[in-house]
Design a protein around this motif. Structure first.
Motif, PDB file in Angstrom:
ATOM      1  N   GLU A   1       0.701  -1.186   0.056  1.00  0.00           N
ATOM      2  CA  GLU A   1       0.056   0.090   0.068  1.00  0.00           C
ATOM      3  C   GLU A   1       0.724   1.332  -0.027  1.00  0.00           C
ATOM      4  O   GLU A   1       0.142   2.481   0.077  1.00  0.00           O
ATOM      5  N   GLY A   2       2.258   1.169   0.059  1.00  0.00           N
ATOM      6  CA  GLY A   2       3.087   2.323  -0.238  1.00  0.00           C
ATOM      7  C   GLY A   2       4.011   2.319   0.772  1.00  0.00           C
ATOM      8  O   GLY A   2       4.091   1.714   1.913  1.00  0.00           O
ATOM      9  N   MET A   3       5.130   3.361   0.654  1.00  0.00           N
ATOM     10  CA  MET A   3       5.945   3.486   1.540  1.00  0.00           C
ATOM     11  C   MET A   3       6.309   5.066   1.983  1.00  0.00           C
ATOM     12  O   MET A   3       6.029   5.874   1.044  1.00  0.00           O
ATOM     13  N   PHE A   4       6.472   5.313   3.037  1.00  0.00           N
ATOM     14  CA  PHE A   4       6.341   6.558   3.637  1.00  0.00           C
ATOM     15  C   PHE A   4       7.662   6.999   4.374  1.00  0.00           C
ATOM     16  O   PHE A   4       7.952   6.319   5.373  1.00  0.00           O
ATOM     17  N   SER A   5       8.129   8.202   4.434  1.00  0.00           N
ATOM     18  CA  SER A   5       9.180   8.617   5.027  1.00  0.00           C
ATOM     19  C   SER A   5       8.937  10.097   5.723  1.00  0.00           C
ATOM     20  O   SER A   5       8.519  10.714   5.211  1.00  0.00           O
ATOM     21  N   VAL A   6       9.740  10.546   6.917  1.00  0.00           N
ATOM     22  CA  VAL A   6      10.034  11.793   7.660  1.00  0.00           C
ATOM     23  C   VAL A   6      11.131  11.879   7.709  1.00  0.00           C
ATOM     24  O   VAL A   6      12.247  10.971   7.477  1.00  0.00           O
ATOM     25  N   LEU A   7      11.638  13.224   7.869  1.00  0.00           N
ATOM     26  CA  LEU A   7      13.085  13.756   8.285  1.00  0.00           C
ATOM     27  C   LEU A   7      13.326  13.492   9.723  1.00  0.00           C
ATOM     28  O   LEU A   7      12.643  13.761  10.606  1.00  0.00           O
ATOM     29  N   GLY A   8      14.655  13.021  10.175  1.00  0.00           N
ATOM     30  CA  GLY A   8      15.243  13.185  11.374  1.00  0.00           C
ATOM     31  C   GLY A   8      16.149  14.301  11.288  1.00  0.00           C
ATOM     32  O   GLY A   8      16.286  15.164  10.619  1.00  0.00           O
ATOM     33  N   ASN A   9      16.691  14.682  12.675  1.00  0.00           N
ATOM     34  CA  ASN A   9      17.282  15.714  13.037  1.00  0.00           C
ATOM     35  C   ASN A   9      18.672  15.762  12.136  1.00  0.00           C
ATOM     36  O   ASN A   9      19.013  16.826  11.715  1.00  0.00           O
ATOM     37  N   HIS A  10      19.345  14.593  11.805  1.00  0.00           N
ATOM     38  CA  HIS A  10      20.459  14.557  11.073  1.00  0.00           C
ATOM     39  C   HIS A  10      20.399  14.579   9.350  1.00  0.00           C
ATOM     40  O   HIS A  10      21.088  15.104   8.716  1.00  0.00           O
TER      41      HIS A  10
ATOM     42  N   LEU B   1       7.303   7.995  -0.281  1.00  0.00           N
ATOM     43  CA  LEU B   1       6.609   9.191  -0.415  1.00  0.00           C
ATOM     44  C   LEU B   1       7.065  10.134   1.108  1.00  0.00           C
ATOM     45  O   LEU B   1       6.788   9.779   1.942  1.00  0.00           O
ATOM     46  N   PRO B   2       7.995  11.176   0.967  1.00  0.00           N
ATOM     47  CA  PRO B   2       8.459  11.987   1.966  1.00  0.00           C
ATOM     48  C   PRO B   2       7.203  12.914   2.345  1.00  0.00           C
ATOM     49  O   PRO B   2       6.285  13.416   1.599  1.00  0.00           O
ATOM     50  N   LEU B   3       6.781  12.537   3.644  1.00  0.00           N
ATOM     51  CA  LEU B   3       5.697  13.492   4.292  1.00  0.00           C
ATOM     52  C   LEU B   3       6.209  14.465   5.018  1.00  0.00           C
ATOM     53  O   LEU B   3       7.083  14.320   6.269  1.00  0.00           O
ATOM     54  N   ASN B   4       6.315  15.855   4.501  1.00  0.00           N
ATOM     55  CA  ASN B   4       6.775  16.790   5.203  1.00  0.00           C
ATOM     56  C   ASN B   4       5.432  17.748   5.858  1.00  0.00           C
ATOM     57  O   ASN B   4       4.851  18.618   5.257  1.00  0.00           O
ATOM     58  N   ASN B   5       5.169  17.393   7.201  1.00  0.00           N
ATOM     59  CA  ASN B   5       3.676  17.839   7.638  1.00  0.00           C
ATOM     60  C   ASN B   5       2.756  17.652   6.982  1.00  0.00           C
ATOM     61  O   ASN B   5       1.696  18.424   6.356  1.00  0.00           O
ATOM     62  N   GLU B   6       2.659  16.412   6.448  1.00  0.00           N
ATOM     63  CA  GLU B   6       1.395  16.106   5.421  1.00  0.00           C
ATOM     64  C   GLU B   6       1.049  14.853   5.876  1.00  0.00           C
ATOM     65  O   GLU B   6       1.162  13.969   6.611  1.00  0.00           O
TER      66      GLU B   6
ATOM     67  N   LYS C   1      -0.949  11.179   4.196  1.00  0.00           N
ATOM     68  CA  LYS C   1      -1.629  10.202   3.198  1.00  0.00           C
ATOM     69  C   LYS C   1      -2.790   9.348   3.765  1.00  0.00           C
ATOM     70  O   LYS C   1      -2.429   8.530   4.706  1.00  0.00           O
ATOM     71  N   SER C   2      -3.690   9.026   3.002  1.00  0.00           N
ATOM     72  CA  SER C   2      -5.030   8.272   3.546  1.00  0.00           C
ATOM     73  C   SER C   2      -4.831   6.815   2.646  1.00  0.00           C
ATOM     74  O   SER C   2      -4.771   6.858   1.561  1.00  0.00           O
ATOM     75  N   ILE C   3      -4.982   5.791   3.528  1.00  0.00           N
ATOM     76  CA  ILE C   3      -5.092   4.415   2.492  1.00  0.00           C
ATOM     77  C   ILE C   3      -6.748   4.306   2.932  1.00  0.00           C
ATOM     78  O   ILE C   3      -7.124   4.017   4.234  1.00  0.00           O
ATOM     79  N   GLU C   4      -7.412   4.195   1.841  1.00  0.00           N
ATOM     80  CA  GLU C   4      -9.029   3.816   1.995  1.00  0.00           C
ATOM     81  C   GLU C   4      -9.558   2.517   1.609  1.00  0.00           C
ATOM     82  O   GLU C   4      -8.922   2.227   0.696  1.00  0.00           O
ATOM     83  N   LYS C   5     -10.358   1.721   2.423  1.00  0.00           N
ATOM     84  CA  LYS C   5     -10.731   0.439   2.171  1.00  0.00           C
ATOM     85  C   LYS C   5     -12.541   0.476   2.623  1.00  0.00           C
ATOM     86  O   LYS C   5     -12.725   0.738   3.774  1.00  0.00           O
ATOM     87  N   ASN C   6     -13.193   0.276   1.651  1.00  0.00           N
ATOM     88  CA  ASN C   6     -14.839   0.332   1.781  1.00  0.00           C
ATOM     89  C   ASN C   6     -15.230   1.538   2.519  1.00  0.00           C
ATOM     90  O   ASN C   6     -15.954   1.679   3.415  1.00  0.00           O
ATOM     91  N   GLY C   7     -14.528   2.800   2.233  1.00  0.00           N
ATOM     92  CA  GLY C   7     -14.920   3.904   2.745  1.00  0.00           C
ATOM     93  C   GLY C   7     -14.284   4.093   4.321  1.00  0.00           C
ATOM     94  O   GLY C   7     -14.328   5.316   4.813  1.00  0.00           O
ATOM     95  N   LYS C   8     -13.662   3.151   4.672  1.00  0.00           N
ATOM     96  CA  LYS C   8     -12.831   3.313   6.099  1.00  0.00           C
ATOM     97  C   LYS C   8     -11.374   4.062   5.871  1.00  0.00           C
ATOM     98  O   LYS C   8     -10.593   3.442   4.785  1.00  0.00           O
ATOM     99  N   LYS C   9     -10.912   4.924   6.555  1.00  0.00           N
ATOM    100  CA  LYS C   9      -9.571   5.591   6.228  1.00  0.00           C
ATOM    101  C   LYS C   9      -8.451   5.000   7.449  1.00  0.00           C
ATOM    102  O   LYS C   9      -8.813   5.139   8.761  1.00  0.00           O
ATOM    103  N   LEU C  10      -7.302   4.916   6.836  1.00  0.00           N
ATOM    104  CA  LEU C  10      -6.056   4.818   7.813  1.00  0.00           C
ATOM    105  C   LEU C  10      -5.423   5.870   7.352  1.00  0.00           C
ATOM    106  O   LEU C  10      -4.685   5.624   6.327  1.00  0.00           O
ATOM    107  N   ASN C  11      -5.010   6.601   8.210  1.00  0.00           N
ATOM    108  CA  ASN C  11      -4.135   7.822   7.936  1.00  0.00           C
ATOM    109  C   ASN C  11      -2.847   7.846   8.190  1.00  0.00           C
ATOM    110  O   ASN C  11      -2.402   7.431   9.460  1.00  0.00           O
ATOM    111  N   ILE C  12      -1.702   7.930   7.135  1.00  0.00           N
ATOM    112  CA  ILE C  12      -0.290   7.847   7.780  1.00  0.00           C
ATOM    113  C   ILE C  12       0.070   9.399   7.487  1.00  0.00           C
ATOM    114  O   ILE C  12      -0.066   9.957   6.780  1.00  0.00           O
ATOM    115  N   ILE C  13       0.260   9.992   8.822  1.00  0.00           N
ATOM    116  CA  ILE C  13       0.480  11.415   9.224  1.00  0.00           C
ATOM    117  C   ILE C  13       2.094  11.430   9.267  1.00  0.00           C
ATOM    118  O   ILE C  13       2.618  10.758  10.318  1.00  0.00           O
TER     119      ILE C  13
END
Length: 442
Positions: A254-263, A293-298, A300-312
């Motif tokens: 369903e996808g790969m997501f990343s965020v930034l760390g201090n380094h 998919l880099p998430l910079n204060n963003e 991404k929703s994964i939707e199944k049958n109208g139900k959502k799981l949000n990767i924040i």
């Protein structure tokens, strides 16, 4: 002088090495003092005890001269490495400095603790004698050879542990699996699998075959979602180039997501502001090439049958002044709806507490964050973990949420111990981690 040597120094060393309250106090003071001064004071205290043990066992002047000459050469080398070290944690001299310190100082810490305990026993015996006798001629007993030999034997254990950590432990990948229970989890996401990795510190790797083995372990977990929770590099984006072909093997349904760390912001080298900006952009371009998919204060929703799981995903947010505070949870969650399941990626686990009501630094968020995924601490790459019995690392005195699973006020946090390593080129007792989290209804 005798009073200072036999009473004050043992007390200071014991408190410094073993008492967590005093340790926390020192950590608090360290924000207003030069850490290098504190470091060298501690080194001198440890060397004081090391010399005492050697002098007890080898009383010849030649042996003592060799001991002193060796340590002058050792610390001269360390100072030379410090002065000549180039920018960043990846330089050869910096690694040599850390290896030398680890092999020499870590065992001596345990030796010092053993001898401090002996000193406390000697002091107690001396005071007891004084109370039982009117004589003022009583003296504190001398240090016993047997105790010095025992202290050296104890010190040899962490010495061997450090050697193991340098040559084997840093690539001793562990897959840790845990079920995360979420109230009102929609049936569509029952058994949903999240694989978390964190803290690559790509500039530290010295064995690409071992890294590739670790990446293969990640792909074999066959996750629905793969998340990376920050610190892909030590300081500069080009550190990723040698392992980029390996990292392109990563995938998730369903996808790969990343965020930034201090380094990842380039703050720990001699980069200009323009170079820092270039490095962040270059790093996230590399991550896109890998499939993240880099998430910079963003969000991404994964939707199944109208139900959502949000990767924040938020940028780094640390509670210390020297860590970036770029995370904007309010911006990242603008589109969250009431019944959504919310998974937050935030590099620094201190963000978890500062989002809770009652904190001055609270980032207001009215809806439930069901699970926060963080990294950052590495478990200090040093500690003891025996499942079900003990979990300890010195980093617990800096971060009370430092490794594994935590729960507070219905919110859950998982802190990954990191895939790579930084500064000390090894891991002792705290192994590199690949986390597999399976969602299930509470």
């Amino acid at each position: 002088m005798i009073f200072i040597r036999t009473f004050i120094i043992p007390l200071i060393v014991l408190l410094t090495l073993t008492d967590m309250v005093f340790f926390r106090f020192l950590m608090h003071l360290s924000h207003g003092m030069n850490m290098k001064i504190y470091f060298w004071i501690l080194i001198l205290a440890i060397e004081f005890y090391s010399y005492q043990a050697f002098r007890t066992l080898h009383q010849s002047s030649r042996g003592l001269a060799i001991y002193i000459a060796f340590h002058l050469l050792l610390y001269g080398t360390l100072i030379y490495f410090q002065i000549s070290t180039s920018s960043g944690f990846s330089s050869s001299n910096f690694k040599k400095t850390i290896i030398l310190l680890s092999l020499v100082i870590v065992p001596k810490i345990f030796l010092a603790i053993a001898l401090v305990l002996e000193d406390l026993f000697r002091i107690g015996l001396y005071l007891t004698q004084q109370l039982q006798s009117n004589s003022v001629e009583k003296n504190i007993s001398g240090r016993r050879k047997a105790v010095s030999w025992l202290a050296i034997g104890i010190a040899s254990i962490p010495f061997l542990g450090v050697l193991h950590g340098i040559f084997i432990g840093k690539y001793n990948y562990h897959i840790i699996r845990k079920k995360i229970k979420i109230k009102n989890l929609p049936s569509e996401f029952e058994g949903f699998k999240i694989t978390q990795i964190s803290d690559f510190h790509a500039g530290s790797f010295d064995n690409l075959k071992k890294v590739e083995y670790g990446i293969d372990l990640i792909t074999e977990t066959n996750p629905d979602v793969l998340v990376f929770t920050g610190d892909m590099v030590n300081n500069y984006y080009k550190e990723v180039e040698p392992i980029l072909p390996i990292l392109k093997k990563l995938n998730a349904k369903e996808g790969m997501f990343s965020v930034l760390g201090n380094h990842d912001y380039g703050d720990y080298g001699k980069l200009t502001e323009a170079e820092k900006k270039e490095s962040i952009q270059g790093l996230q371009n590399f991550q896109r090439e890998m499939g993240f998919l880099p998430l910079n204060n963003e969000m991404k929703s994964i939707e199944k049958n109208g139900k959502k799981l949000n990767i924040i995903g938020v940028e780094n947010w640390g509670n210390a002044d020297y860590f970036p505070k770029k995370g904007d949870l309010k911006k990242a969650t603008q589109a969250v709806q009431e019944d959504d399941i919310n998974i937050l990626l935030s590099h620094d686990p201190s963000h978890f507490d500062h989002d809770l009501p009652g904190h001055d630094n609270v980032i207001q968020f009215e809806k439930m964050l069901h699970l926060t995924l963080s990294g950052h601490t590495h478990g200090m790459q040093f500690g003891i973990e025996i499942p079900g019995l003990i979990r300890w690392s010195p980093v617990k005195y800096r971060y009370h949420n430092w490794a594994g699973w935590y729960e507070k006020n219905g919110r859950q946090l998982y802190v990954n111990r990191g895939f790579g390593y930084l500064a000390f080129p090894g891991r002792v007792g705290i192994w590199p981690e690949i986390t597999v989290l399976e969602l299930t209804k509470a």
